[in-house]
Design a protein around this motif. Sequence first.
Motif, mmCIF file in Angstrom:
data_model
loop_
_atom_site.group_PDB
_atom_site.id
_atom_site.type_symbol
_atom_site.label_atom_id
_atom_site.label_comp_id
_atom_site.label_asym_id
_atom_site.label_seq_id
_atom_site.Cartn_x
_atom_site.Cartn_y
_atom_site.Cartn_z
ATOM 1 N N SER A 6 0.851 -1.185 0.000
ATOM 2 C CA SER A 6 0.000 0.000 0.000
ATOM 3 C C SER A 6 0.891 1.241 0.000
ATOM 4 O O SER A 6 2.117 1.154 0.123
ATOM 5 C CB SER A 6 -0.914 0.000 1.226
ATOM 6 O OG SER A 6 -0.175 0.288 2.393
ATOM 7 N N GLU A 7 0.276 2.395 -0.113
ATOM 8 C CA GLU A 7 1.039 3.643 -0.129
ATOM 9 C C GLU A 7 1.752 3.898 1.192
ATOM 10 O O GLU A 7 2.758 4.589 1.223
ATOM 11 C CB GLU A 7 0.109 4.809 -0.448
ATOM 12 C CG GLU A 7 -0.411 4.794 -1.861
ATOM 13 C CD GLU A 7 -1.319 5.977 -2.151
ATOM 14 O OE1 GLU A 7 -1.263 6.972 -1.406
ATOM 15 O OE2 GLU A 7 -2.074 5.906 -3.116
ATOM 16 N N THR A 8 1.243 3.333 2.285
ATOM 17 C CA THR A 8 1.841 3.582 3.609
ATOM 18 C C THR A 8 2.823 2.502 4.040
ATOM 19 O O THR A 8 3.458 2.644 5.082
ATOM 20 C CB THR A 8 0.740 3.714 4.679
ATOM 21 O OG1 THR A 8 -0.051 2.522 4.686
ATOM 22 C CG2 THR A 8 -0.139 4.915 4.398
ATOM 23 N N ASP A 9 2.962 1.427 3.274
ATOM 24 C CA ASP A 9 3.922 0.376 3.613
ATOM 25 C C ASP A 9 5.349 0.855 3.391
ATOM 26 O O ASP A 9 5.615 1.668 2.506
ATOM 27 C CB ASP A 9 3.689 -0.868 2.748
ATOM 28 C CG ASP A 9 2.495 -1.670 3.213
ATOM 29 O OD1 ASP A 9 2.130 -1.576 4.394
ATOM 30 O OD2 ASP A 9 1.920 -2.391 2.379
ATOM 31 N N ARG A 11 9.179 0.558 2.158
ATOM 32 C CA ARG A 11 9.756 0.022 0.923
ATOM 33 C C ARG A 11 11.118 -0.616 1.168
ATOM 34 O O ARG A 11 11.707 -1.201 0.280
ATOM 35 C CB ARG A 11 9.917 1.137 -0.117
ATOM 36 C CG ARG A 11 8.603 1.820 -0.474
ATOM 37 C CD ARG A 11 7.704 0.886 -1.244
ATOM 38 N NE ARG A 11 6.564 1.588 -1.809
ATOM 39 C CZ ARG A 11 5.310 1.284 -1.524
ATOM 40 N NH1 ARG A 11 5.044 0.327 -0.679
ATOM 41 N NH2 ARG A 11 4.311 1.933 -2.080
#
Length: 67
Positions: A6-9, A11
Motif C-alpha cells: 500500500s502507499e503507507t507500507d 519500501r
Amino acid sequence: MTDSLSETDVRTCEACWNAPVTAVRQTDGGRDLLCAECAEGGYPRRVDLFPPFGIYQLTTRTPTASG
C-alpha cells in the motif's frame, strides 16, 4: 511478491534496513515486509528487536511542568 504494497507500507526491508522489500511473511501479529534474503534466512524484523521507546531510551513517563 504475492501481496501488493500500500502507499503507507515501508519500501525497505524491516530486518536489514538496506534492501528493497521483495517478500511478505504472514505472522500472527500481521505481516513482515522483507527482502528475499532475510525472508529465506528467517530473520526477525528489527522493529521487534528495538521497540520505539527502547531505541532512544525514552520512557512512557509524561513530563510535567515541575519537571
